[in-house]
Design a protein around this motif. Structure first.
Motif, PDB file in Angstrom:
ATOM      1  N   SER A 210       0.833  -1.197   0.000  1.00 40.62           N
ATOM      2  CA  SER A 210       0.000   0.000   0.000  1.00 40.62           C
ATOM      3  C   SER A 210       0.870   1.250   0.000  1.00 40.62           C
ATOM      4  N   TYR A 211       0.480   2.211  -0.823  1.00 41.73           N
ATOM      5  CA  TYR A 211       1.178   3.486  -0.914  1.00 41.73           C
ATOM      6  C   TYR A 211       0.159   4.581  -0.615  1.00 41.73           C
ATOM      7  N   VAL A 212      -0.058   4.777   0.696  1.00 40.10           N
ATOM      8  CA  VAL A 212      -1.041   5.736   1.172  1.00 40.10           C
ATOM      9  C   VAL A 212      -0.463   7.140   1.034  1.00 40.10           C
ATOM     10  N   ASP A 213      -1.320   8.070   0.632  1.00 35.70           N
ATOM     11  CA  ASP A 213      -0.919   9.464   0.461  1.00 35.70           C
ATOM     12  C   ASP A 213       0.149   9.611  -0.618  1.00 35.70           C
ATOM     13  N   VAL A 214       0.035   8.775  -1.643  1.00 31.47           N
ATOM     14  CA  VAL A 214       1.031   8.787  -2.713  1.00 31.47           C
ATOM     15  C   VAL A 214       1.025  10.125  -3.448  1.00 31.47           C
ATOM     16  N   ILE A 215      -0.143  10.743  -3.599  1.00 29.61           N
ATOM     17  CA  ILE A 215      -0.238  12.155  -3.953  1.00 29.61           C
ATOM     18  C   ILE A 215      -0.667  12.854  -2.666  1.00 29.61           C
ATOM     19  N   PRO A 216       0.175  13.664  -2.077  1.00 29.09           N
ATOM     20  CA  PRO A 216      -0.112  14.203  -0.741  1.00 29.09           C
ATOM     21  C   PRO A 216      -1.468  14.888  -0.647  1.00 29.09           C
ATOM     22  N   ASP A 217      -2.221  14.477   0.361  1.00 30.35           N
ATOM     23  CA  ASP A 217      -3.518  15.060   0.692  1.00 30.35           C
ATOM     24  C   ASP A 217      -4.511  14.996  -0.469  1.00 30.35           C
ATOM     25  N   GLN A 218      -4.434  13.925  -1.244  1.00 31.37           N
ATOM     26  CA  GLN A 218      -5.413  13.693  -2.306  1.00 31.37           C
ATOM     27  C   GLN A 218      -5.786  12.217  -2.330  1.00 31.37           C
ATOM     28  N   SER A 219      -7.054  11.945  -2.632  1.00 33.60           N
ATOM     29  CA  SER A 219      -7.451  10.582  -2.947  1.00 33.60           C
ATOM     30  C   SER A 219      -7.174  10.324  -4.413  1.00 33.60           C
ATOM     31  N   LEU A 220      -7.259   9.068  -4.815  1.00 27.20           N
ATOM     32  CA  LEU A 220      -7.015   8.692  -6.205  1.00 27.20           C
ATOM     33  C   LEU A 220      -8.324   8.274  -6.854  1.00 27.20           C
TER      34      LEU A 220
END
Length: 667
Positions: A480-490
């Motif tokens: 899992s790569y949580v917060d892979v784009i900071p402060d955004q959901s995918l």
């Protein structure tokens, strides 16, 4: 010679259906490589998926009352608990507000009537148990709202918890008088649960994760407890209030003292219900195991394995000292023997509930074999060779589907689970859970180079951090790569397997309910070998949500949800927007035969080809997808499987032909 032979064989591959719309889907007939503009433009094949799914449920005097989810108009059905058959149904008509109800989460029984609060128009209806008469009583807002919860006080006064205003309304059946208690917490949108006694109303707030008490006489609001996540259900017993917030049960006196907290080891709590002796029964989501709790317990006690595995529990009711009755969201009732732990399940469609046409969650074409259509806790399959249809249960809403060999993989809400479906046997098996609060998967793709599944997801509730999850389909191992784009959901991902890069499309709003920290949605490139972000860019300032992205020929095409209908083409080498425009709304992108297509909501439901500009190919598909409008092209042709309204359709989308204006389904 070999090349000419292969070309000749390819020209004979079956692809075109030539039956009238009223018949079932037969095996495909031969199709030329490009359909002529005089060929049939649209063929429809009836409802794409039907459902008996329910939301609201209540019990009174040996009868159960359930409200359907999805079909228009929604149905309230009366079930004889002795015979276990549906004995009476009625529909909820449109109210005076714009739009029509699609279901009713909220139900309560008082004064010989069943009351129903609806969505996406937040209205209140009554069903007279004696006469069967249905009445529209009141609107609590405009189209796009919900009556999430409904409770009757001992004197028969009703209390409704609503969205998006985050308010509780009082309704007096005898007079029709309405009182608004106002916003219960600054910035709150959801009153997800309510309960009432002679003096107070108790409300569960989703965004602000609070349990509050409202004094009925004065409207004074008092906080009883904060929670780790949104409060989704409340039950009362004696001088105590018990509220579920994720996997935690809050147990507190009505004056706010003696606060106790008990947490499930795994999962979240569904449908807690206090019995006369103070025992609270509940189920755990996503597995559906039944537990009990009593004030003073430090842990939950398992009562029985899941009567409805993987399902949602809408309500639990104790029929007698030894029997629990449960309502499954997929459309079923279960009876649990508390002595033996054994249970029985009755499908409401088999019990006589009229099937309703629902909005589609997802779709996948297995060329020349079958079309898979995801509904609410169900998968419906149409065999393209025989025209046969079949359906089977799945543990949730399949938000997106992808094929790997002889299996289909689905990313499922609300469990945040990846499941597999065998193409030959329809066997459904759990593969992995995304975890990390990632219960809302939006997109799934298969990488044949690494033999891994890739899932883009958003969290639930007041959380901004989405995730990219890499799943091994054989072992269920998860990275899992949580917060892979900071402060955004995918919201979306697009794979370039040759380069080992997956591109991610973001959403600054996250799970909703908390202020965003960013103002523009990002695109990021993620290296699947090194497992790191290579670069990130905000293509259009102020545009907050990508709905879908797709990479093709060195360009990343993107369709925004916010601002709806904006589309771009981003040069991956320079990371600059080189094409930009506006179409009717947001939806999904598809690459087929070297071209990029978009199918979108609004404007009547449109399909486009995106190039140097957007070319309209068809309008009139309707706005009846539950998730995103999709196109599934047959290989080697310009025919795509899609929806017209809620009906399955096969549509000619040849870019060289004039745009189609599709008549309404059934016309």
């Amino acid at each position: 010679m070999l090349r000419r032979l292969l070309a000749a064989v390819a020209g004979l591959l079956p692809a075109l259906l030539t039956v009238p719309a009223a018949t079932a889907v037969p095996a495909a007939a031969a199709t030329p490589t490009r359909a002529a503009c005089t060929d049939p433009a649209v063929q429809t094949y009836g409802p794409a998926t039907v459902t008996g799914a329910i939301v609201g449920a209540a019990v009174h005097d040996g009868r159960a009352y359930v409200v359907t989810r999805g079909p228009k108009p929604p149905v309230i059905a009366e079930v004889d608990l002795g015979t276990r058959k549906v004995i009476r149904t009625a529909t909820l008509p449109d109210g005076p507000a714009e739009g029509a109800p699609e279901g009713g989460w909220a139900t309560a029984v008082t004064g010989g009537k069943v009351y129903v609060g609806t969505y996406p128009v937040p209205d209140l209806y009554s069903f007279d148990i004696a006469t069967g008469e249905v009445k529209h009583l009141r609107s609590f807002g405009r189209n796009g709202g919900f009556v999430w919860s409904l409770a009757a006080a001992p004197d028969g006064t009703l209390y409704a918890g609503t969205y998006p205003g985050g308010r509780v309304f009082e309704y007096v059946p005898a007079t029709g008088a309405v009182r608004d208690f106002g916003v219960l917490a600054q910035g709150e949108r959801y009153v997800r649960a309510v309960a009432a006694d002679a003096t107070y109303v108790y409300a569960g707030l989703l965004d602000k994760a609070k349990l509050v008490r409202i004094e009925r006489a004065t409207g004074k609001v008092t906080e009883l407890a904060s929670a780790p996540t949104g409060v989704g259900a409340i039950t009362l017993h004696g001088d105590r209030v018990l509220a579920a917030a994720g996997g935690e049960l809050i147990d507190v006196r009505k004056d706010g003292s003696d606060l106790r907290r008990t947490t499930l080891e795994e999962g979240s709590i569904d449908a807690p219900a206090a019995m006369e002796d103070g025992t609270v029964y509940l189920t755990s989501r996503p597995d559906g195991t039944v537990y009990r709790y009593r004030t003073g317990d430090t842990a939950f006690t398992k009562v029985a394995d899941a009567p409805a595995p993987g399902d949602e529990s809408r309500r639990i009711h104790q029929l007698d000292a030894d029997t629990l009755l449960g309502f499954a969201g997929s459309g079923g009732l279960w009876w649990l023997d508390l002595r033996s732990g054994t249970s029985q399940f009755v499908d409401l469609l088999e019990a006589g509930l009229p099937p309703g046409t629902e909005r589609v969650q997802s779709m996948l074409l297995v060329p020349n074999r079958a079309l898979y259509v995801g509904g609410h806790f169900v998968m419906e399959v149409r065999d393209l060779r025989t025209g046969d249809k079949r359906r089977f249960r799945v543990p949730g809403e399949p938000k997106d589907l992808v094929r790997r060999g002889e299996k289909i993989y689905a990313a499922v809400y609300p469990s945040g689970q990846v499941i597999s479906i065998d193409l030959h046997t329809d066997e459904v098996r759990g593969v992995a859970f995304l975890g990390h609060g990632q219960q809302r998967p939006w997109d799934i793709e298969y990488d044949p180079v690494t033999d891994k599944l890739l899932v883009a997801s958003a969290p639930l509730g007041a959380n901004l951090k989405g995730a990219l999850t890499v799943v091994d389909p054989d072992t269920g191992a998860v990275d899992s790569y949580v917060d892979v784009i900071p402060d955004q959901s995918l919201m979306s991902l697009s794979l370039d397997s040759g380069r080992g890069v997956v591109y991610l499309g973001g959403d600054v709003l996250g799970g909703g309910g908390t202020p965003p920290t960013r103002t523009s949605a990002s695109v990021a490139a993620f290296d699947l070998r090194a497992r790191k972000v290579l670069w990130s860019v905000d293509p259009v300032p102020g545009h907050r949500t990508f709905q879908d992205i797709k990479v093709h020929n060195g360009l990343l095409y993107g369709v925004y949800k916010r601002e709806s209908g904006s589309w771009i083409a981003l040069d991956l080498a320079t990371r600059k927007v080189v094409r930009q425009g506006t179409i009717a709304g947001y939806g999904e992108l598809t690459v087929h035969r070297g071209r990029v297509f978009a199918s979108v909501f609004r404007g009547g439901g449109n399909a486009y080809q995106l190039g140097t500009e957007a070319k309209l190919l068809a309008t009139g598909l309707g706005d009846e997808w539950y998730t995103n409008p999709q196109l599934h092209f047959e290989p080697g042709s310009w025919y795509a499987w899609a929806l017209v309204g809620r009906e399955l359709a096969r549509i000619r989308l040849d870019p060289s032909c004039p745009p189609l204006t599709i008549p309404p389904a059934g016309s």
